[in-house]
Motif scaffolding. Structure first.
Motif, PDB file in Angstrom:
ATOM      1  N   LEU A  55       0.486   5.771   0.079  1.00 59.09           N
ATOM      2  CA  LEU A  55      -0.251   6.900   0.467  1.00 59.09           C
ATOM      3  C   LEU A  55       0.331   7.706  -0.233  1.00 59.09           C
ATOM      4  O   LEU A  55       1.891   8.197  -0.060  1.00 59.09           O
ATOM      5  CB  LEU A  55      -0.728   6.732   2.109  1.00 59.09           C
ATOM      6  CG  LEU A  55      -1.424   7.680   2.609  1.00 59.09           C
ATOM      7  CD1 LEU A  55      -3.700   8.147   2.153  1.00 59.09           C
ATOM      8  CD2 LEU A  55      -1.541   7.825   4.393  1.00 59.09           C
TER       9      LEU A  55
ATOM     10  N   VAL B 192       5.014   6.502   2.614  1.00 59.46           N
ATOM     11  CA  VAL B 192       4.016   7.398   2.306  1.00 59.46           C
ATOM     12  C   VAL B 192       4.303   8.096   2.095  1.00 59.46           C
ATOM     13  O   VAL B 192       6.007   8.782   2.098  1.00 59.46           O
ATOM     14  CB  VAL B 192       3.976   8.187   3.764  1.00 59.46           C
ATOM     15  CG1 VAL B 192       2.645   9.559   3.964  1.00 59.46           C
ATOM     16  CG2 VAL B 192       2.947   6.457   5.117  1.00 59.46           C
TER      17      VAL B 192
ATOM     18  N   GLU C 154      -6.150   4.733   7.181  1.00 65.69           N
ATOM     19  CA  GLU C 154      -5.809   5.571   5.759  1.00 65.69           C
ATOM     20  C   GLU C 154      -3.304   5.213   5.801  1.00 65.69           C
ATOM     21  O   GLU C 154      -2.470   4.665   5.320  1.00 65.69           O
ATOM     22  CB  GLU C 154      -5.151   6.482   4.998  1.00 65.69           C
ATOM     23  CG  GLU C 154      -6.891   6.208   3.895  1.00 65.69           C
ATOM     24  CD  GLU C 154      -7.194   7.817   3.393  1.00 65.69           C
ATOM     25  OE1 GLU C 154      -8.318   7.912   3.463  1.00 65.69           O
ATOM     26  OE2 GLU C 154      -6.375   8.636   3.504  1.00 65.69           O
TER      27      GLU C 154
ATOM     28  N   ARG D 199      -5.154  10.955  -1.430  1.00 67.32           N
ATOM     29  CA  ARG D 199      -5.378  12.435  -0.429  1.00 67.32           C
ATOM     30  C   ARG D 199      -5.249  13.687  -0.655  1.00 67.32           C
ATOM     31  O   ARG D 199      -3.662  13.737  -0.072  1.00 67.32           O
ATOM     32  CB  ARG D 199      -5.211  11.473   1.367  1.00 67.32           C
ATOM     33  CG  ARG D 199      -5.571  12.362   2.307  1.00 67.32           C
ATOM     34  CD  ARG D 199      -6.930  12.879   2.503  1.00 67.32           C
ATOM     35  NE  ARG D 199      -8.397  12.086   3.147  1.00 67.32           N
ATOM     36  CZ  ARG D 199      -9.266  11.457   3.350  1.00 67.32           C
ATOM     37  NH1 ARG D 199      -9.803  12.694   3.055  1.00 67.32           N
ATOM     38  NH2 ARG D 199      -9.725  10.107   3.699  1.00 67.32           N
TER      39      ARG D 199
ATOM     40  N   ASN E  53       0.775  -1.044  -0.196  1.00 65.64           N
ATOM     41  CA  ASN E  53       0.054  -0.037  -0.222  1.00 65.64           C
ATOM     42  C   ASN E  53       0.723   1.634   0.212  1.00 65.64           C
ATOM     43  O   ASN E  53       1.513   1.589   0.756  1.00 65.64           O
ATOM     44  CB  ASN E  53      -0.278  -0.173   1.605  1.00 65.64           C
ATOM     45  CG  ASN E  53      -1.743  -0.926   1.075  1.00 65.64           C
ATOM     46  OD1 ASN E  53      -3.131  -1.133   0.225  1.00 65.64           O
ATOM     47  ND2 ASN E  53      -2.077  -1.509   2.236  1.00 65.64           N
TER      48      ASN E  53
ATOM     49  N   ALA F 117      -0.680   2.004   4.689  1.00 63.67           N
ATOM     50  CA  ALA F 117       0.330   2.592   3.731  1.00 63.67           C
ATOM     51  C   ALA F 117       1.461   1.922   4.217  1.00 63.67           C
ATOM     52  O   ALA F 117       2.377   1.865   5.318  1.00 63.67           O
ATOM     53  CB  ALA F 117       0.326   3.974   3.954  1.00 63.67           C
TER      54      ALA F 117
ATOM     55  N   VAL G 298      -3.411   4.961  -2.681  1.00 60.75           N
ATOM     56  CA  VAL G 298      -4.752   5.708  -2.314  1.00 60.75           C
ATOM     57  C   VAL G 298      -4.199   7.519  -2.388  1.00 60.75           C
ATOM     58  O   VAL G 298      -3.479   7.280  -1.923  1.00 60.75           O
ATOM     59  CB  VAL G 298      -5.357   5.385  -0.789  1.00 60.75           C
ATOM     60  CG1 VAL G 298      -5.437   6.347  -0.312  1.00 60.75           C
ATOM     61  CG2 VAL G 298      -5.756   4.144  -0.560  1.00 60.75           C
TER      62      VAL G 298
END
Ligand SMILES: Cc1cc2nc3c(=O)[nH]c(=O)nc-3n(C[C@H](O)[C@H](O)[C@H](O)COP(=O)(O)O)c2cc1C
Length: 206
Positions: free
Chosen positions: A5, A90, A83, A41, A3, A87, A39
């Protein structure tokens, strides 16, 4: 790497240098780890509320002791912490605004630095709870702050390293796009240098 972010904070959208280079880093990471989920943001597009009295009083309590109003005030924070906690990497895209961060990103930080979730306090002092993550911070600035004379005015990179470290994220790589307001030649050099730095970061992650 499962993941990623990506947190965007420039109000300049795709014109933004931090946005562009952070997106390159994510694209390169994605090409090396095709299964990774990204993801995004964007705190400039979707503003977060400033924290208020109900938030601060609720933040100090364990979730089961919060009133319905406090639970409600912490709802956005919970989503943002989830979230971040999910991750492995990041990537933060960060314009310099008045020697520091855009206030939109400061609001994100106020929502993710939460006792019991991202840090704890004991007799030994504070402990970051988000261990084992990597961060890439892409900073964009009109001037040059990585060297004298403006080095001491950098409250952007130094602050981000401090606050990420506080929540346990100590493996931080920085890409600097700096001097972008210092004329055509300086902008060209800033772009070439940032490209080389981004590629280096991705190589180090591989
Ligand atoms: C509100 C505002 C404040 C700024 N403050 C600074 C500053 O303190 N120092 C600086 O070098 N550049 C400053 N700049 C210039 C930006 O850092 C520069 O335009 C940078 O490219 C912004 O990042 P972005 O391209 O990702 O939006 C400021 C720009 C804006 C809009």
């Amino acid at each position: 790497m499962k993941n990623i972010l990506l947190v965007l904070s420039s109000p300049r959208g795709w014109q933004s240098y931090s946005h562009q280079f952070a997106s390159h880093v994510v694209d390169d990471l994605k090409s090396r780890h095709p299964g990774a989920k990204v993801v995004v943001r964007d705190v400039a597009k979707e503003s977060l509320p400033h924290i208020d009295e109900v938030f601060v009083s609720g933040r100090a309590l364990p979730p089961e002791k919060r009133s319905p109003a406090q639970t409600e005030a912490l709802a956005v924070s919970n989503t943002l912490v989830d979230e971040l906690a999910a991750a492995d990497v990041v990537v933060l895209a960060v314009p310099m605004h008045n020697f520091g961060l855009p206030s939109s990103l400061k609001a994100w930080i106020d929502h993710v630095v939460i006792p019991g979730r991202t840090f704890s306090y004991s007799e030994k002092g504070p402990e970051g709870l988000l261990k084992g993550k990597k961060a890439v911070v892409v900073v964009a600035r009109g001037g040059v702050y990585s060297e004298r004379p403006a080095q001491q005015l950098d409250f952007q990179e130094s602050y981000l390293r401090a606050v990420l470290g506080f929540i346990g994220i100590t493996n931080v790589h920085v890409v600097r796009v700096e001097g972008v307001a210092m004329g055509e030649e300086a902008l060209k050099n800033a772009m070439a240098s940032a490209k080389a730095q981004s590629e280096q970061v991705v190589r180090e992650f591989a």
